[in-house]
Design a protein around this motif. Structure first.
Motif, mmCIF file in Angstrom:
data_model
loop_
_atom_site.group_PDB
_atom_site.id
_atom_site.type_symbol
_atom_site.label_atom_id
_atom_site.label_comp_id
_atom_site.label_asym_id
_atom_site.label_seq_id
_atom_site.Cartn_x
_atom_site.Cartn_y
_atom_site.Cartn_z
ATOM 1 N N THR A 44 -31.487 100.360 -26.936
ATOM 2 C CA THR A 44 -31.035 98.971 -26.954
ATOM 3 C C THR A 44 -30.125 98.666 -28.148
ATOM 4 O OG1 THR A 44 -33.038 98.289 -28.142
ATOM 5 C CG2 THR A 44 -33.074 98.152 -25.737
ATOM 6 N N ALA A 45 -29.971 99.616 -29.064
ATOM 7 C CA ALA A 45 -29.057 99.425 -30.200
ATOM 8 C C ALA A 45 -27.632 99.844 -29.860
ATOM 9 C CB ALA A 45 -29.556 100.223 -31.403
ATOM 10 N N ALA A 46 -27.436 100.394 -28.662
ATOM 11 C CA ALA A 46 -26.131 100.953 -28.310
ATOM 12 C C ALA A 46 -25.025 99.910 -28.353
ATOM 13 C CB ALA A 46 -26.202 101.597 -26.922
ATOM 14 N N ALA A 47 -25.268 98.712 -27.806
ATOM 15 C CA ALA A 47 -24.219 97.697 -27.733
ATOM 16 C C ALA A 47 -23.774 97.237 -29.114
ATOM 17 C CB ALA A 47 -24.677 96.510 -26.896
ATOM 18 N N ALA A 48 -24.723 97.058 -30.020
ATOM 19 C CA ALA A 48 -24.369 96.627 -31.375
ATOM 20 C C ALA A 48 -23.519 97.689 -32.075
ATOM 21 C CB ALA A 48 -25.638 96.340 -32.178
ATOM 22 N N LEU A 49 -23.853 98.955 -31.882
ATOM 23 C CA LEU A 49 -23.052 100.040 -32.454
ATOM 24 C C LEU A 49 -21.654 100.052 -31.852
ATOM 25 C CD1 LEU A 49 -25.742 102.884 -32.378
ATOM 26 C CD2 LEU A 49 -24.757 101.858 -34.438
ATOM 27 N N TYR A 50 -21.595 99.848 -30.552
ATOM 28 C CA TYR A 50 -20.325 99.865 -29.831
ATOM 29 C C TYR A 50 -19.399 98.741 -30.299
ATOM 30 C CZ TYR A 50 -17.304 100.237 -25.627
ATOM 31 O OH TYR A 50 -16.254 100.390 -24.753
ATOM 32 N N GLU A 51 -19.977 97.543 -30.486
ATOM 33 C CA GLU A 51 -19.169 96.413 -30.960
ATOM 34 C C GLU A 51 -18.486 96.745 -32.280
ATOM 35 O OE1 GLU A 51 -18.526 93.098 -29.729
ATOM 36 O OE2 GLU A 51 -19.119 94.140 -27.903
ATOM 37 N N LYS A 52 -19.205 97.378 -33.185
ATOM 38 C CA LYS A 52 -18.626 97.733 -34.484
ATOM 39 C C LYS A 52 -17.504 98.756 -34.327
ATOM 40 C CE LYS A 52 -22.855 96.882 -37.158
ATOM 41 N NZ LYS A 52 -23.929 97.507 -37.983
ATOM 42 N N LEU A 53 -17.717 99.741 -33.469
ATOM 43 C CA LEU A 53 -16.735 100.814 -33.325
ATOM 44 C C LEU A 53 -15.448 100.336 -32.655
ATOM 45 C CD1 LEU A 53 -18.918 103.899 -32.304
ATOM 46 C CD2 LEU A 53 -17.881 103.412 -34.516
ATOM 47 N N TRP A 54 -15.574 99.618 -31.526
ATOM 48 C CA TRP A 54 -14.345 99.232 -30.831
ATOM 49 C C TRP A 54 -13.577 98.171 -31.608
ATOM 50 C CZ3 TRP A 54 -12.615 94.551 -29.318
ATOM 51 C CH2 TRP A 54 -13.525 93.533 -29.001
ATOM 52 N N ARG A 55 -14.287 97.270 -32.278
ATOM 53 C CA ARG A 55 -13.584 96.243 -33.060
ATOM 54 C C ARG A 55 -12.844 96.866 -34.246
ATOM 55 N NH1 ARG A 55 -14.643 91.164 -31.210
ATOM 56 N NH2 ARG A 55 -16.482 90.969 -29.871
ATOM 57 N N LYS A 56 -13.449 97.843 -34.866
ATOM 58 C CA LYS A 56 -12.769 98.532 -35.966
ATOM 59 C C LYS A 56 -11.540 99.286 -35.455
ATOM 60 C CE LYS A 56 -13.458 101.954 -39.642
ATOM 61 N NZ LYS A 56 -14.411 102.902 -40.271
ATOM 62 N N ALA A 57 -11.650 99.861 -34.282
ATOM 63 C CA ALA A 57 -10.554 100.667 -33.735
ATOM 64 C C ALA A 57 -9.411 99.813 -33.203
ATOM 65 C CB ALA A 57 -11.074 101.569 -32.617
ATOM 66 N N PHE A 58 -9.731 98.672 -32.573
ATOM 67 C CA PHE A 58 -8.715 97.943 -31.821
ATOM 68 C C PHE A 58 -8.449 96.502 -32.239
ATOM 69 C CE2 PHE A 58 -10.580 100.558 -28.113
ATOM 70 C CZ PHE A 58 -9.721 101.623 -28.349
ATOM 71 N N GLN A 59 -9.471 95.790 -32.730
ATOM 72 C CA GLN A 59 -9.398 94.329 -32.702
ATOM 73 C C GLN A 59 -8.178 93.742 -33.408
ATOM 74 O OE1 GLN A 59 -12.735 91.997 -34.288
ATOM 75 N NE2 GLN A 59 -12.344 90.514 -32.679
ATOM 76 N N PHE A 60 -7.943 94.108 -34.660
ATOM 77 C CA PHE A 60 -6.839 93.473 -35.375
ATOM 78 C C PHE A 60 -5.491 94.067 -34.992
ATOM 79 C CE2 PHE A 60 -3.849 93.278 -38.951
ATOM 80 C CZ PHE A 60 -3.651 91.902 -38.977
ATOM 81 N N HIS A 61 -5.300 95.354 -35.272
ATOM 82 C CA HIS A 61 -3.977 95.948 -35.125
ATOM 83 C C HIS A 61 -3.493 95.993 -33.683
ATOM 84 C CE1 HIS A 61 -2.963 97.066 -39.196
ATOM 85 N NE2 HIS A 61 -4.204 97.469 -39.386
ATOM 86 N N ASP A 62 -4.391 96.159 -32.729
ATOM 87 C CA ASP A 62 -3.966 96.266 -31.335
ATOM 88 C C ASP A 62 -4.019 94.937 -30.593
ATOM 89 O OD1 ASP A 62 -3.684 99.341 -30.451
ATOM 90 O OD2 ASP A 62 -5.212 99.176 -31.997
ATOM 91 N N PHE A 63 -5.134 94.210 -30.742
ATOM 92 C CA PHE A 63 -5.359 93.043 -29.902
ATOM 93 C C PHE A 63 -4.936 91.724 -30.550
ATOM 94 C CE2 PHE A 63 -9.001 95.557 -27.711
ATOM 95 C CZ PHE A 63 -8.063 96.328 -27.055
#
Length: 399
Positions: A326-345
């Motif tokens: 059940t911790a998977a989603a919280a980990l995923y949020e951190k990873l994808w936001r670090k990878a994409f959120q500012f520079h890409d999106f």
């Protein structure tokens, strides 16, 4: 009921990426696909160099080469402004990654990716198996209901596209028009004047969207139009396409003897990555179009599908290693936001607004056309070889 470490719905680039990267970590995976391969997917078919690097890492490009598929390589981008200014940008070797940019029809690409999945003994791959429901137990989803019964997974990854029933069931679907686009494409034969560059045509009738011509080899091309529904209603999309191929000066010249391939004119939605919503909850993760991972500036989605699948696999594996799915989603949020959120999106969403202004777009094109390094920078942004913030810096002098 057989239980798996992960059950993945959808065997496109995102789902197969997640399956292969999880299997590499020693996890037992079930991959479900509603259709049977080979099957077509509507897309622009452009593979950026960073995408080909990921495909190489997955072992897919080896299969492409084994099948003697020689995809047309493109070395740059030719851009036409609303008034006809031409920017011929080439991908710079300094910025370009180790991969190669090319055009591969999705029917071929997805079949090669699926073939790699089928080779892996840690992945059970079921085609013609549509997911239609989730079974909730406490705060986690433990079972996926399908047309062939129920399957249990400690982690569930939805990679089943814009219309994902899993995303809808969990109220995570991107349904905001301000964060969506639509595109339409067809394949043409006997196209003249194709080069080793892809072409983008910014007609004022579709800003900040554009028309494209992507060479597919042997006089064949993927030709389409994309719009952003934040600025333009998609109900006029077919009319924009017809106008682009018949009235656009460069396109109509290239297509004067071309023949549209019957049955290939198809439209599809683009869930843009500027959407701020979550991409998972508990032990359920959304990847690819299901998770609204599409470039808000260009509409490109293959790279984000492959990368989000990889990030979903990493998040799932880390959660499973900690015995806390059940911790998977919280980990995923951190990873994808670090990878994409500012520079890409975030930056991509800002550039949408700027490029919707015809004066700013025209000024940028004229500015880039006067110096090759500027033209190359523009090509590298479009090709994912450098960050969009570099393009924003190029636009700033016009304010």
């Amino acid at each position: 009921m057989i239980s798996y470490d992960a059950v993945i719905s959808g065997a496109g680039p995102a789902g197969c990426s997640a399956a292969l990267f999880l299997a590499r970590r020693g996890r037992k995976v079930l991959l479900l696909e509603k259709e049977r391969f080979p099957r077509d997917k509507v897309c622009g078919d452009g593979i950026t160099s960073v995408s080909s690097v990921l495909l190489d890492e997955m072992g897919v490009m080896d299969i492409v080469r084994q099948r003697a598929v020689q995809p047309p390589v493109f070395k740059g981008v030719t851009i036409y402004s609303p008034t006809g200014a031409v920017v011929n940008g080439k991908f710079s070797e300094q910025r370009c990654s180790a991969g190669v940019a090319c055009v591969i029809p999705r029917k071929i690409l997805d079949d090669c990716i699926a073939a790699k999945v089928k080779e892996n003994p840690s992945i059970t791959f079921l085609e013609n198996t549509a997911v239609n429901d989730l079974v909730m137990r406490g705060n986690r989803v433990s079972v996926v209901g399908t047309s062939k019964g129920e399957f249990a997974g400690r982690v569930v990854i939805a990679a089943d596209g814009f219309y994902s029933p899993i995303a809808s069931r969990l109220n995570l679907k991107n349904s905001l028009k301000t964060h969506q686009g639509f595109a339409i494409r067809a394949y043409f034969s006997q196209v003249e004047g194709l080069t080793d560059s892809i072409e983008l045509h910014y007609d004022k009738s579709m800003l900040p969207g554009y028309g494209w011509i992507f060479p597919a080899g042997h006089g064949r091309a993927n030709i389409g139009v994309g719009v952003i529904t934040r600025f333009k209603d998609q109900r006029g999309l077919k009319r924009l396409f017809e106008r682009f191929v018949s009235e656009s000066a460069m396109a109509s010249e290239m297509l004067r003897n071309a023949v549209i391939e019957p049955g290939t004119l198809r439209a599809w939605p683009l869930p843009l990555g500027s959407f701020q919503g979550r991409r998972g909850v508990g032990n359920v993760l959304l990847a690819g179009d299901a998770g609204s991972f599409v470039d808000p500036l260009t509409g490109e989605g293959i790279y984000y599908a492959l990368k989000s699948g990889q990030l979903a696999a990493e998040s799932a594996a880390r959660a499973l290693n900690a015995d806390d799915a059940t911790a998977a989603a919280a980990l995923y949020e951190k990873l994808w936001r670090k990878a994409f959120q500012f520079h890409d999106f975030t930056v991509g969403y800002a550039l949408q607004t700027l490029l919707n202004n015809e004066y700013i777009l025209e000024s940028l094109m004229q500015f880039a056309a006067r110096k090759q390094t500027r033209a190359d920078l523009l090509a590298d942004v479009i090709g994912h070889n450098c960050k969009k913030i570099e393009l924003l810096k190029l636009i700033v002098p016009f304010f």
